[in-house]
Design an enzyme around this catalytic site. Structure first.
Site, short mmCIF file in Angstrom:
data_model
loop_
_atom_site.label_atom_id
_atom_site.label_comp_id
_atom_site.label_asym_id
_atom_site.label_seq_id
_atom_site.Cartn_x
_atom_site.Cartn_y
_atom_site.Cartn_z
N THR A 41 0.80 -1.23 0.00
CA THR A 41 0.00 0.00 0.00
C THR A 41 0.83 1.29 0.00
O THR A 41 0.68 2.13 -0.89
CB THR A 41 -0.95 -0.01 1.22
OG1 THR A 41 -1.82 -1.12 1.06
CG2 THR A 41 -1.75 1.27 1.33
N PHE A 42 1.68 1.46 0.98
CA PHE A 42 2.39 2.74 1.11
C PHE A 42 3.34 3.00 -0.06
O PHE A 42 3.33 4.09 -0.63
CB PHE A 42 3.10 2.84 2.47
CG PHE A 42 2.25 3.45 3.56
CD1 PHE A 42 0.88 3.26 3.59
CD2 PHE A 42 2.82 4.23 4.56
CE1 PHE A 42 0.08 3.83 4.59
CE2 PHE A 42 2.05 4.81 5.56
CZ PHE A 42 0.67 4.61 5.57
#
Ligand code: AMP
Ligand code: ZN
Ligand code: ZN
Length: 409
Positions: free
Chosen positions: A70-71
């Site tokens: 995600t990040f």
């Protein structure tokens, strides 16, 4: 009399707003992320609103950057730089320049510290410097003062903020007078990713989450239309999702005694540091061939992964065969449902891409997610910074209404 007054007001209020705008509302550029929305979910026939946007504009498949987490990918999308160059090399990471601490997406002490984010400048910071106002209804990094700047409006990430509230917040921003109305807005939904992890990509629960998010996007589109607000919309996901189960597990404890390693990340990929830099046993044990995973020293990873330069990339990176899970001891979460983090060539890691009102039309095929950045900056009319992107999306878009620039390299 009262009725006459309210009739008069009903007539005058929109006129006043109109006058404030100089008559015409400038388009807002809206970047929406549906976390974990695998590219093929769009073909399930349960997304009337997204499908309408895709049919009227462009759609394709975004290839995430490695690691497909995600990040790193949210930051790649708003910087045009792959994790190696944007500094967010994982949801979990360590840095030799900050010994003894770990960055983790759920631990605000490190994850909100600019130290981790300062290696790249996200779109909202560059836009702000150019006088273009941004407002973020969540986006990784948007809560951090990067180069001492945040979006003009931003909120601390809180998964409990309901989706209707997120949409209404954006509509309220767009009701503001022109001088404090944002020109760049982000919106984030986590439900499809959460259901994918818990129940797997083929579950009824994922379909329910997809339909829920689609309905809220429909409300947003309708709300903007009601305001007469033109919109240039990009809808993305950060990565896909793949089914996993407890029968496909690689246990690092079977290869090396666990105190000899620091497992910064485990799961579809593992990031490993030898606990003692001089301990060659770790390399010997991990770098040999394995049936369902491949481990490399970071400098020997395939070039196409672009994952070797940053000191935050761990010394040894192991990538599991798609569907397999690497563990170091007993798992902190049950091995079932779905996961992501695999090689970015895995077709099931491909992510959603839709563009509407952007000048792009039709099926754009498979595109690296860093290519969203030049498109975004072009829509904002802001000169992009040098990035890893080649500009393949903007070269296909008809010129946008407001000034456009080619990306630097
Ligand atoms: P992943 O572990 O890669 O599946 O990460 C997905 C999770 O990231 C979501 O379930 C969110 O809870 C979390 N997340 C998304 N945005 C943020 C943010 N801005 N700050 C902290 N956590 C976030
Ligand atoms: Zn995600
Ligand atoms: Zn996830």
């Amino acid at each position: 009399m009262n009725r006459l007054l309210s009739l008069l007001l009903a007539l005058l209020v929109p006129l006043a707003a109109h006058a404030q705008d100089g008559g015409v509302r400038k388009p807002v550029t809206l970047l929406i992320s549906i976390d974990g929305f695998r590219a093929d979910y769009l073909c399930r026939g349960i997304t009337p609103n997204l499908s309408r946007l895709a049919a009227g504009g462009a759609h394709g498949k975004l290839r995430p950057s490695f690691p497909t987490k995600t990040f790193p990918n949210h930051y790649a999308i708003v910087t045009g730089k792959r994790p190696d160059n944007n500094g967010i090399v994982g949801n979990n990471m360590i840095d030799p320049r900050r010994a003894g601490v770990k960055f983790s997406l759920g631990e605000p002490k490190q994850s909100l510290d600019p130290f981790w984010w300062d290696e790249a400048e996200p779109a909202w910071v560059t836009a702000g410097k150019a006088g273009v106002r941004s407002a973020t209804m969540f986006w990784p990094g948007s809560e951090v003062a990067i180069d001492e700047a945040r979006p003009a409006d931003w909120l601390r990430y809180d998964e409990h903020v309901g989706y209707a509230q997120r949409v209404n917040t954006i509509l309220d921003w767009m009701r503001r007078p022109a001088d404090i109305r944002p020109a760049f807005v982000t919106l984030y939904f986590e439900a499809v990713d959460s259901a994918g992890h818990e129940f797997g990509p083929d579950s009824a629960e994922v379909n329910a989450a997809i339909a829920e998010v689609d309905a809220h996007i429909g409300e947003l589109v309708a709300g903007l239309a009601k305001l007469g607000q033109p919109v240039q919309m990009i809808v993305v996901a950060d990565h896909g999702m793949r089914a996993i189960d407890a029968s496909r597990v690689i246990q690092l404890a079977d290869l090396i005694d666990l105190p000899s390693i620091i497992a910064v990340e485990t799961g579809p990929y593992a990031a490993i540091e030898p606990a003692a830099a001089t301990d060659n046993r770790v390399h010997d044990a991990l770098l040999k061939p394995h049936e369902h995973m491949r481990c490399n020293r970071r400098e020997e990873l395939p070039k196409r992964l672009h994952y070797s330069q940053n000191p935050r990339v761990a010394a040894i990176i192991c990538i599991a065969e798609p569907g397999w899970t690497i563990l170091a001891g007993s798992p902190t979460w049950p091995v079932r449902g779905g996961a992501h983090g695999y090689d970015n060539q895995d077709p099931q890691m491909l992510a959603l891409f839709i563009a509407s009102g952007t000048g792009l039309k039709g099926d754009v095929g498979i595109v690296d997610n860093i290519e969203v950045y030049p498109l975004l900056m072009s829509l904002l009319g802001v000169t992009p910074l040098a990035s890893d992107a080649a500009g393949v999306l903007i070269s296909r878009a008809a010129p946008p209404s407001r000034g456009s620039t080619r990306p630097g390299r």
